[in-house]
Design an enzyme around this catalytic site. Structure first.
Site, mmCIF file in Angstrom:
data_model
loop_
_atom_site.group_PDB
_atom_site.id
_atom_site.type_symbol
_atom_site.label_atom_id
_atom_site.label_comp_id
_atom_site.label_asym_id
_atom_site.label_seq_id
_atom_site.Cartn_x
_atom_site.Cartn_y
_atom_site.Cartn_z
ATOM 1 N N SER A 115 -42.853 -30.370 -26.581
ATOM 2 C CA SER A 115 -41.586 -31.098 -26.673
ATOM 3 C C SER A 115 -40.775 -30.595 -27.877
ATOM 4 O O SER A 115 -40.435 -29.427 -27.951
ATOM 5 C CB SER A 115 -41.871 -32.601 -26.752
ATOM 6 O OG SER A 115 -40.720 -33.362 -26.486
ATOM 7 N N ASP A 169 -41.058 -34.825 -15.258
ATOM 8 C CA ASP A 169 -40.747 -35.128 -16.663
ATOM 9 C C ASP A 169 -39.386 -35.822 -16.734
ATOM 10 O O ASP A 169 -38.374 -35.251 -16.345
ATOM 11 C CB ASP A 169 -40.730 -33.829 -17.469
ATOM 12 C CG ASP A 169 -40.724 -34.055 -18.972
ATOM 13 O OD1 ASP A 169 -40.151 -35.059 -19.421
ATOM 14 O OD2 ASP A 169 -41.293 -33.212 -19.689
ATOM 15 N N HIS A 200 -44.043 -36.174 -18.801
ATOM 16 C CA HIS A 200 -43.925 -35.539 -20.115
ATOM 17 C C HIS A 200 -45.279 -35.621 -20.808
ATOM 18 O O HIS A 200 -45.500 -36.476 -21.680
ATOM 19 C CB HIS A 200 -42.834 -36.251 -20.925
ATOM 20 C CG HIS A 200 -42.374 -35.493 -22.144
ATOM 21 N ND1 HIS A 200 -41.764 -34.259 -22.075
ATOM 22 C CD2 HIS A 200 -42.435 -35.806 -23.460
ATOM 23 C CE1 HIS A 200 -41.454 -33.848 -23.286
ATOM 24 N NE2 HIS A 200 -41.866 -34.766 -24.151
#
Length: 221
Positions: A115, A169, A200
């Protein structure tokens, strides 16, 4: 330098993975994954998990948490604070230099990130002046994309890039990830793309693919 959690191999270290966590997590986040990679018992890879600094994050109402940069907006093209991204990349440059000073060749160093951490892995890896071993961009996107062409390091034009994303996601859309992949390919980078049926997060199949990538680029076992 950044505070780090370091996992030393049983054999003298000849390679290193510097692995950046996501927003609000810390260096402990990916430590449990190392045994799951199934590397040979006598591998010589040092794993370094830095802690991002704490800062107020705009999109979270100014709440102070560990972050590699401020997130200014939910809009995909306006989310990253460029100065914060660049400052964090400088901090990772320092970690790379520290590993080189400890005897690890830069070409044996892989940058990994999930991320926000993946943003910093890409930002640093594409621009680092000396050849690196690879980048693992996990559930992430390419920030400062408009400057990649001008700022890219000639030493890392053939940088192995492992790019993984979840098809469901909702934090960073797969559309943005695919757009980032296309931008990288437009600049001549060869991207090893992996897509998983996950949100995610990280899944078991991805861990296996990460292990295969590391074994290949670092010539493990």
């Amino acid at each position: 330098m950044l505070e780090c959690i370091t996992l030393e191999p049983s054999a003298p270290a000849t390679a290193c993975v510097i692995w950046m966590h996501g927003l609000g997590a810390d260096g402990n986040d990916f430590v449990p994954m190392v045994p799951e990679l199934g590397l040979p018992r006598e591998h010589s890879v040092r794993f370094v998990f830095p802690n991002a600094p704490t800062m107020p994050v705009t999109i979270n109402g100014g709440y102070v948490m560990r972050a590699w940069y401020d997130i200014l907006s939910a809009e995909l093209d306006k989310r990253a604070d460029e100065n914060g991204v660049r400052n964090s990349a400088v901090a990772i440059d320092e970690l790379i230099a520290d590993q080189c000073a400890k005897g690890i060749a830069s070409s044996r160093i892989v940058l990994a990130g999930f991320s926000q951490g993946g943003v910093i892995a890409l930002q640093t890896g594409l621009r680092y002046p000396e050849k690196l071993g690879g980048v693992m961009a996990l559930s992430t996107y390419l920030a400062c994309a408009e400057t990649v062409g001008a700022e890219a390091s000639s030493s890392n034009r053939n940088l192995p890039i492992f790019y993984a994303h979840g098809s469901s996601d909702t934090v960073i859309s797969i559309a943005l990830a695919k757009q980032s992949k296309s931008r990288l390919e437009t600049h001549g980078y060869k991207v090893e793309w992996h897509e998983y049926a996950m949100p995610h997060s990280v899944c078991a199949e991805e861990i296996d693919d990460i292990a295969a990538f590391l074994k290949r680029v670092l010539a493990i076992g």
